[in-house]
Design a protein around this motif. Structure first.
Motif, PDB file in Angstrom:
ATOM      1  N   UNK A 105      27.172   7.814  40.943  1.00 56.50           N
ATOM      2  CA  UNK A 105      28.062   8.468  39.871  1.00 56.50           C
ATOM      3  C   UNK A 105      29.230   8.929  40.723  1.00 56.50           C
ATOM      4  N   UNK A 106      30.244   9.089  39.602  1.00 58.69           N
ATOM      5  CA  UNK A 106      31.568  10.223  39.926  1.00 58.69           C
ATOM      6  C   UNK A 106      30.966  11.542  40.237  1.00 58.69           C
ATOM      7  N   UNK A 107      31.698  12.296  41.103  1.00 61.60           N
ATOM      8  CA  UNK A 107      31.175  13.669  41.425  1.00 61.60           C
ATOM      9  C   UNK A 107      31.283  14.577  40.487  1.00 61.60           C
ATOM     10  N   UNK A 108      32.293  14.221  39.459  1.00 56.03           N
ATOM     11  CA  UNK A 108      32.573  15.466  38.317  1.00 56.03           C
ATOM     12  C   UNK A 108      31.775  14.895  37.112  1.00 56.03           C
ATOM     13  N   UNK A 131      24.776   4.130  34.951  1.00 60.96           N
ATOM     14  CA  UNK A 131      25.993   4.563  34.730  1.00 60.96           C
ATOM     15  C   UNK A 131      26.318   3.854  33.354  1.00 60.96           C
ATOM     16  N   UNK A 132      27.517   4.386  32.804  1.00 64.94           N
ATOM     17  CA  UNK A 132      28.131   3.897  31.680  1.00 64.94           C
ATOM     18  C   UNK A 132      29.674   3.917  31.732  1.00 64.94           C
ATOM     19  N   UNK A 133      30.352   2.639  31.602  1.00 64.18           N
ATOM     20  CA  UNK A 133      31.710   2.582  31.756  1.00 64.18           C
ATOM     21  C   UNK A 133      32.004   1.384  32.616  1.00 64.18           C
ATOM     22  N   UNK A 134      33.400   1.406  32.518  1.00 61.35           N
ATOM     23  CA  UNK A 134      34.088   0.199  33.366  1.00 61.35           C
ATOM     24  C   UNK A 134      34.031   0.446  34.832  1.00 61.35           C
ATOM     25  N   UNK A 135      33.805  -0.462  35.617  1.00 60.91           N
ATOM     26  CA  UNK A 135      33.581  -0.018  37.086  1.00 60.91           C
ATOM     27  C   UNK A 135      34.008  -1.380  37.858  1.00 60.91           C
ATOM     28  N   UNK A 136      35.400  -0.954  38.607  1.00 61.63           N
ATOM     29  CA  UNK A 136      35.891  -1.858  39.524  1.00 61.63           C
ATOM     30  C   UNK A 136      35.328  -2.248  40.793  1.00 61.63           C
ATOM     31  N   UNK A 188      33.485   2.487  27.465  1.00 59.97           N
ATOM     32  CA  UNK A 188      34.127   3.289  28.248  1.00 59.97           C
ATOM     33  C   UNK A 188      33.264   4.457  28.461  1.00 59.97           C
ATOM     34  N   UNK A 189      33.266   5.344  29.581  1.00 55.73           N
ATOM     35  CA  UNK A 189      32.546   6.583  29.770  1.00 55.73           C
ATOM     36  C   UNK A 189      32.849   7.614  28.682  1.00 55.73           C
TER      37      UNK A 189
END
Length: 407
Positions: A105-108, A131-136, A188-189
């Motif tokens: 997860x992103x820190x924020x 997690x939900x969202x586009x992820x490179x 997208x998130x």
């Protein structure tokens, strides 16, 4: 290790930002992208030694064994019981790999995925949960090479794993282990936060969401509360038409058929669902030993009615017509009936694969008909055929290696 600063994604048409366009050779998308001209028979043969057969392989892709499964001691913070991250941790513990490429997860924002290379088994706990969202994800393959990693595990969703397999021979790896999770409807998130706002008056307190096999969505809150919402009570009709991108509505690989092992929930009947696809997948599952509990997959109910209803609604949506809303008085009745009489276990999984096949054909035919010939593999047409969906003139895919056996 967190992801370093990544290049901006190259502009693409159909794209889920798997990370390839952010690599030094962004042109690799041309032969690695699932949304251009996927060749599943060739890649299945390369990865598993053969293309998919008949029976359940027609729906789920090649596999050696299939189980309901759960960790004997569920892992804290896991989405289910922690099988996926336990596989990665065991590979690190045993020294089979030097790093696991996965998402944390992103820190924020707990819901935003961030690619990471994990090198310590205990750090796999960071990757637990949805997690939900586009992820490179694949953008970090270059970082893995820069650090000299030659034994790597990758945990990813189907569009990421398809591209990974296309690039595999170019990576110079001594060993690659691929753990796949099913996927069909990413967004997208930011869109996902909009969905959470529609679900509950306190969306910021939601720290767990899962679509369960009993036709309910489970929400858990930071204060310990839990809430179950029947699928039919979800505000799907209130979402914008582009909430799910065309890429996800035209994805042809729900069950991540190019992974060595697939870990999901659809065929699990309340537990997780594991498909061992090849010897490397069997090696990973065996490494968990007595820490994992396995049982035979079950199947119950009939899927045809549910799939027909979905196809009818999708035909309306693809034609720009509003979805037919079920009367409110009927929703509690159907919600009570679904988990008792609807498709369950493997029949539920087969239903979802048939729905995705129909969705792919109908939406792509409306939005990008010129792509039909190359983007829709032959097995997708086979899966959709019982529901009256067959290729029109010019939509037939190019001949494949199995066509000689087709009457």
């Amino acid at each position: 290790m967190l992801s370093p600063d990544l290049r901006a994604p190259a502009p693409r048409g159909l794209c889920t930002d798997c990370g390839v366009s952010r690599m030094e050779n962004a042109k690799a998308c041309g032969h690695a992208c699932q949304f251009i001209a996927p060749d599943y028979p060739a890649l299945e043969t390369r990865v598993h030694g053969r293309a998919r057969g008949d029976g359940d392989e027609r729906f789920f892709g090649p596999f050696q064994a299939m189980y309901r499964a759960e960790m004997v001691a569920p892992r804290a913070g896991a989405q289910w019981t922690g099988i996926t991250t336990s596989l990665g941790a065991r590979l690190l513990d045993q020294g089979a790999v030097q790093a696991v490429l996965t998402m944390i997860p992103d820190a924020d924002d707990r819901w935003r995925p961030q690619p990471a290379l994990i090198t310590q088994a205990e750090e796999m706990a960071q990757a637990r949960g949805m997690r939900m969202g586009y992820a490179p994800l694949l953008a970090l393959l270059e970082e893995a090479q820069a650090q000299g990693f030659t034994r790597l595990a990758v945990i990813g969703i189907p569009c990421q794993i398809y591209a990974l397999r296309c690039l595999e021979a170019e990576l110079g790896l001594e060993r690659l282990y691929v753990i796949g999770t099913p996927c069909s409807d990413n967004t997208s998130t930011e869109n996902f936060h909009h969905f959470l706002n529609l679900l509950d008056e306190d969306p910021h307190a939601i720290d767990y969401l899962e679509f369960r096999a009993d036709y309910k969505v489970e929400l858990r809150f930071s204060d310990g509360r839990q809430r179950l919402i029947p699928f039919l009570s979800l505000p799907i009709s209130d979402l914008p038409q582009d909430f799910f991108p065309l890429t996800c509505r035209t994805c042809v690989d729900y069950t991540n058929v190019l992974a060595d092992i697939t870990v999901g929930y659809m065929g699990g009947e309340g537990q997780q669902w594991v498909l061992v696809r090849n010897a490397r997948g069997a090696e990973m599952l065996e490494a968990l030993g007595e820490d994992i509990r396995l049982s035979a997959s079950g199947s119950a109910g009939k899927r045809a009615g549910a799939v027909k209803g979905f196809v009818a609604n999708t035909e309306r949506a693809a034609g720009g017509l509003p979805l037919r809303r079920m009367p409110n008085w009927l929703r509690p009745i159907v919600s009570w009936m679904q988990p008792r009489f609807g498709p369950r276990g493997l029949e539920f999984a087969r239903a979802r694969v048939e729905m995705k096949a129909a969705e792919t054909i109908l939406h792509l035919r409306r939005a990008m008909p010129a792509k039909m010939k190359n983007m829709v593999p032959r097995h997708v047409w086979d899966i959709a055929a019982p529901y009256g969906l067959r290729p029109d003139a010019g939509e037939t895919p190019p001949p494949g290696p199995r066509d000689a056996d087709t009457p």
